[in-house]
Design an enzyme around this catalytic site. Structure first.
Site, PDB file in Angstrom:
ATOM      1  N   ASN A 102       0.879  -1.174   0.000  1.00 25.00           N
ATOM      2  CA  ASN A 102       0.000   0.000   0.000  1.00 25.00           C
ATOM      3  C   ASN A 102       0.911   1.217   0.000  1.00 25.00           C
ATOM      4  OD1 ASN A 102      -1.823   2.000   0.459  1.00 25.00           O
ATOM      5  ND2 ASN A 102      -2.692   1.124   2.320  1.00 25.00           N
ATOM      6  N   LYS A 158       3.217   0.872   3.211  1.00 22.15           N
ATOM      7  CA  LYS A 158       2.879  -0.171   4.182  1.00 22.15           C
ATOM      8  C   LYS A 158       2.891  -1.498   3.437  1.00 22.15           C
ATOM      9  CE  LYS A 158      -0.237   2.729   6.841  1.00 22.15           C
ATOM     10  NZ  LYS A 158      -1.619   3.150   6.672  1.00 22.15           N
ATOM     11  N   ARG A 160      -2.531  -2.136  -3.488  1.00 19.40           N
ATOM     12  CA  ARG A 160      -3.759  -1.371  -3.288  1.00 19.40           C
ATOM     13  C   ARG A 160      -3.687  -0.161  -4.215  1.00 19.40           C
ATOM     14  NH1 ARG A 160      -5.492   2.623   1.554  1.00 19.40           N
ATOM     15  NH2 ARG A 160      -7.638   2.871   0.886  1.00 19.40           N
ATOM     16  N   HIS A 205     -12.629   2.849  -0.185  1.00 23.14           N
ATOM     17  CA  HIS A 205     -12.632   1.846   0.902  1.00 23.14           C
ATOM     18  C   HIS A 205     -13.403   0.596   0.464  1.00 23.14           C
ATOM     19  CE1 HIS A 205     -12.342   5.247   4.144  1.00 23.14           C
ATOM     20  NE2 HIS A 205     -11.132   4.809   3.835  1.00 23.14           N
ATOM     21  N   HIS A 229     -17.287   2.210   7.909  1.00 27.32           N
ATOM     22  CA  HIS A 229     -15.825   2.117   7.988  1.00 27.32           C
ATOM     23  C   HIS A 229     -15.337   3.451   8.575  1.00 27.32           C
ATOM     24  CE1 HIS A 229     -11.702   1.071   6.334  1.00 27.32           C
ATOM     25  NE2 HIS A 229     -11.589   2.362   6.598  1.00 27.32           N
ATOM     26  N   LEU A 230     -15.033   3.435   9.866  1.00 31.20           N
ATOM     27  CA  LEU A 230     -14.663   4.670  10.555  1.00 31.20           C
ATOM     28  C   LEU A 230     -13.203   4.597  10.993  1.00 31.20           C
ATOM     29  CD1 LEU A 230     -17.854   4.915  12.832  1.00 31.20           C
ATOM     30  CD2 LEU A 230     -17.548   5.774  10.489  1.00 31.20           C
ATOM     31  N   GLY A 231     -12.324   5.081  10.136  1.00 26.98           N
ATOM     32  CA  GLY A 231     -10.903   5.136  10.484  1.00 26.98           C
ATOM     33  C   GLY A 231     -10.483   6.591  10.429  1.00 26.98           C
ATOM     34  N   ASN A 232      -9.241   6.852  10.062  1.00 23.42           N
ATOM     35  CA  ASN A 232      -8.859   8.246   9.883  1.00 23.42           C
ATOM     36  C   ASN A 232      -9.639   8.816   8.696  1.00 23.42           C
ATOM     37  OD1 ASN A 232      -7.519  10.439  10.791  1.00 23.42           O
ATOM     38  ND2 ASN A 232      -5.633  10.000   9.652  1.00 23.42           N
ATOM     39  N   ARG A 242     -10.475  15.381   7.093  1.00 24.67           N
ATOM     40  CA  ARG A 242     -11.266  15.788   5.913  1.00 24.67           C
ATOM     41  C   ARG A 242     -12.662  16.231   6.334  1.00 24.67           C
ATOM     42  NH1 ARG A 242     -10.328  10.313   2.672  1.00 24.67           N
ATOM     43  NH2 ARG A 242      -8.428   9.924   3.851  1.00 24.67           N
ATOM     44  N   ARG A 272      -8.534   8.984  20.182  1.00 23.71           N
ATOM     45  CA  ARG A 272      -8.071   8.788  21.563  1.00 23.71           C
ATOM     46  C   ARG A 272      -7.755  10.143  22.190  1.00 23.71           C
ATOM     47  NH1 ARG A 272      -4.236   4.267  19.121  1.00 23.71           N
ATOM     48  NH2 ARG A 272      -4.399   5.835  17.506  1.00 23.71           N
ATOM     49  N   GLY A 291     -10.280   1.742  12.574  1.00 25.87           N
ATOM     50  CA  GLY A 291      -9.721   2.199  13.852  1.00 25.87           C
ATOM     51  C   GLY A 291     -10.726   2.742  14.858  1.00 25.87           C
ATOM     52  N   ASN A 342     -12.799   0.385  17.840  1.00 21.09           N
ATOM     53  CA  ASN A 342     -12.268   0.661  19.182  1.00 21.09           C
ATOM     54  C   ASN A 342     -13.057   1.647  20.026  1.00 21.09           C
ATOM     55  OD1 ASN A 342      -9.686  -0.881  19.161  1.00 21.09           O
ATOM     56  ND2 ASN A 342      -9.322   0.408  17.370  1.00 21.09           N
ATOM     57  N   GLU A 362      -7.883  -5.216   5.062  1.00 19.37           N
ATOM     58  CA  GLU A 362      -7.765  -4.943   3.629  1.00 19.37           C
ATOM     59  C   GLU A 362      -6.595  -5.717   3.019  1.00 19.37           C
ATOM     60  OE1 GLU A 362      -8.116  -0.859   4.975  1.00 19.37           O
ATOM     61  OE2 GLU A 362      -9.066  -0.373   3.068  1.00 19.37           O
TER      62      GLU A 362
HETATM   63  P1  AMP Z   1      -7.468   3.581  10.628  1.00 24.60           P
HETATM   64  O1  AMP Z   1      -7.465   4.653   9.588  1.00 24.60           O
HETATM   65  O2  AMP Z   1      -8.503   2.524  10.415  1.00 24.60           O
HETATM   66  O3  AMP Z   1      -6.093   3.000  10.899  1.00 24.60           O
HETATM   67  O4  AMP Z   1      -7.911   4.301  11.996  1.00 24.60           O
HETATM   68  C1  AMP Z   1      -7.027   5.191  12.648  1.00 24.60           C
HETATM   69  C2  AMP Z   1      -7.826   5.978  13.679  1.00 24.60           C
HETATM   70  O5  AMP Z   1      -8.479   5.082  14.580  1.00 24.60           O
HETATM   71  C3  AMP Z   1      -6.940   6.818  14.582  1.00 24.60           C
HETATM   72  O6  AMP Z   1      -6.654   8.054  14.018  1.00 24.60           O
HETATM   73  C4  AMP Z   1      -7.826   6.965  15.814  1.00 24.60           C
HETATM   74  O7  AMP Z   1      -8.668   8.083  15.650  1.00 24.60           O
HETATM   75  C5  AMP Z   1      -8.665   5.721  15.823  1.00 24.60           C
HETATM   76  N1  AMP Z   1      -8.325   4.804  16.908  1.00 24.60           N
HETATM   77  C6  AMP Z   1      -7.355   3.869  16.910  1.00 24.60           C
HETATM   78  N2  AMP Z   1      -7.340   3.212  18.093  1.00 24.60           N
HETATM   79  C7  AMP Z   1      -8.320   3.749  18.853  1.00 24.60           C
HETATM   80  C8  AMP Z   1      -8.816   3.520  20.179  1.00 24.60           C
HETATM   81  N3  AMP Z   1      -8.298   2.583  20.962  1.00 24.60           N
HETATM   82  N4  AMP Z   1      -9.842   4.277  20.603  1.00 24.60           N
HETATM   83  C9  AMP Z   1     -10.390   5.226  19.810  1.00 24.60           C
HETATM   84  N5  AMP Z   1      -9.964   5.488  18.560  1.00 24.60           N
HETATM   85  C10 AMP Z   1      -8.943   4.771  18.088  1.00 24.60           C
END
Ligand code: AMP
Length: 398
Positions: free
Chosen positions: A7, A14, A92, A181, A209-212, A242, A285, A331, A335, A385
């Protein structure tokens, strides 16, 4: 047989060496700060292999140099890639445009086509191409496969993918909702069906899908019928940095009155907006900690994030009509129990009842967080992924 999944981002790579059949990860790592001049003692490559880690310190001139270092670390770890039973390299690729909608074996024509799609994904496709070219040069005898983030959304219904702008302009410039995604939405909805012991074809699902980066999708009988990201990964939910949806008039206003040019607005909306724009931090966090300390805008950032998320959950409940499962992933989704609780609070009349104890449990495996009497199953399913790319690549090269 193993697959090396790559990636490649603008300043990072990565990677993961994974067995697509067993999901066993033989090694993984990340190359960071590519193209930056760093002090000789700064760690720029971290390579993990079982419980051992290997590091490289110092500047990494470009992606090819980064991959060279990675290959050396594989050798140092006793996993020489030339003898690693490598069946494919899976890349990717963010934007497949109208051209690519399934995993594709890479040749010169494919590289050129991915390059040509850079206008639609200027931040993503160029580094993807560099990663592909570097890997092809270093592993010329191993088949290379491109797996596209947009592929799962290729067949969105016309009403969902069409922007209400002049049709000729849209056609001339490839303007439609592509969605991103996709590898994750596809994988997670498959895992959710497996968890529920049901056929994907029998289920209507919402995947969050809730990540960055963050996106939601509505999936009817295994096929995506809507998603929040659009022509680019900027549309839709509020994200780490964003903005997600906004009035397009804001852009004209900033250009006309704030002295910004297009690149300034691009940077504002992609890198200095979202949770970070409102609160100063993009990590949930840290945001949670700021909320505890009574920070003036941290709670507002959280509320804006939840407000947008609920709006789309509501939209997709209506679009799908009947929903069997709502699944959180990535992420934040995997979590952050508070995000999950607030996203679905007070929706009992729509058949959604989250169990507070189940939601509070921490786990790294797929699990149900809804109460037994919840009509709609609410799940948390870790996304993977890399594994999905490895499986798609292995399947393609046979
Ligand atoms: P990703 O893009 O899926 O790798 O998600 C990254 C994001 O997940 C980070 O920027 C955090 O905002 C969130 N995250 C990761 N670990 C935790 C956690 N233990 N509690 C809350 N948010 C988390």
């Amino acid at each position: 047989m193993k697959v090396l999944v790559i990636n490649s981002g603008s300043s990072s790579i990565k990677y993961q060496l994974v067995d697509p059949a067993t999901a066993e990860v033989a090694a993984s790592g990340v190359v960071q700060r590519i193209g930056e001049e760093v002090e000789p003692d700064v760690v720029t490559v971290e390579h993990s292999c079982g419980d051992r880690t290997f590091e490289y310190r110092g500047s990494i001139a470009d992606h090819a140099a980064g991959l060279h270092v990675v290959f050396d670390l594989f050798t140092a770890a006793g996993q020489d890639l030339a003898h690693a039973d490598l069946g494919a390299v899976g890349h990717r690729v963010v934007h497949g445009g109208e051209v690519f909608y399934q995993p594709t074996v890479i040749d010169d024509t494919v590289v050129k086509a991915i390059e040509d799609l850079s206008a639609l994904a200027p931040l993503h496709n160029p580094p993807n191409v560099i990663g592909i070219e570097s890997a092809r040069a270093l592993l010329p005898d191993v088949p290379q496969v491109a797996v596209f983030d947009t592929a799962f959304f290729h067949q969105l219904p016309a009403a969902a993918k069409t922007y209400a702008i002049d049709a000729e302009v849209a056609a001339a410039h490839g303007i439609r909702k592509y969605g991103f995604h996709g590898t994750s939405h596809d994988y997670v909805s498959g895992q959710a069906a497996e968890f529920l012991g049901r056929e994907r074809a029998d289920l209507n699902q919402i995947v969050l899908h809730l990540g960055n980066g963050a996106s939601a999708s509505a999936i009817r009988a295994g096929r995506a019928v809507d998603t929040t990201m659009g022509l680019t990964p900027l549309e839709g939910l509020v994200m780490g940095t964003r903005s997600g949806d906004l009035d397009p008039g804001i852009i004209f206003h900033l250009i006309r009155t704030a002295g910004m040019d297009v690149d300034d607005v691009d940077a504002l909306l992609n890198r200095h907006s979202g949770i970070k724009g409102i609160s100063g931090v993009n990590d949930f966090r840290e945001l949670g900690q700021l909320i505890e300390t009574g920070h003036p805008t941290a709670k507002l950032a959280f509320d804006v994030y939840i407000h947008r998320l609920r709006r789309y959950i509501g939209a997709y409940l209506i679009e799908l009509g009947r929903v069997d499962a709502i699944t959180f992933t990535a992420g934040v989704g995997e979590n952050d129990a508070r995000v999950r609780a607030e996203a679905l609070a007070g929706l009992e009349r729509y058949g959604i009842r989250v169990d507070a104890d189940r939601n509070a449990e921490r786990s790294r495996v797929a699990r149900r967080i809804s109460a037994d009497d919840s009509e709609i199953a609410v799940l948390v399913v870790p996304t993977n992924e890399e594994l999905a790319i490895a499986r798609a690549s292995a399947e393609l090269v046979g």
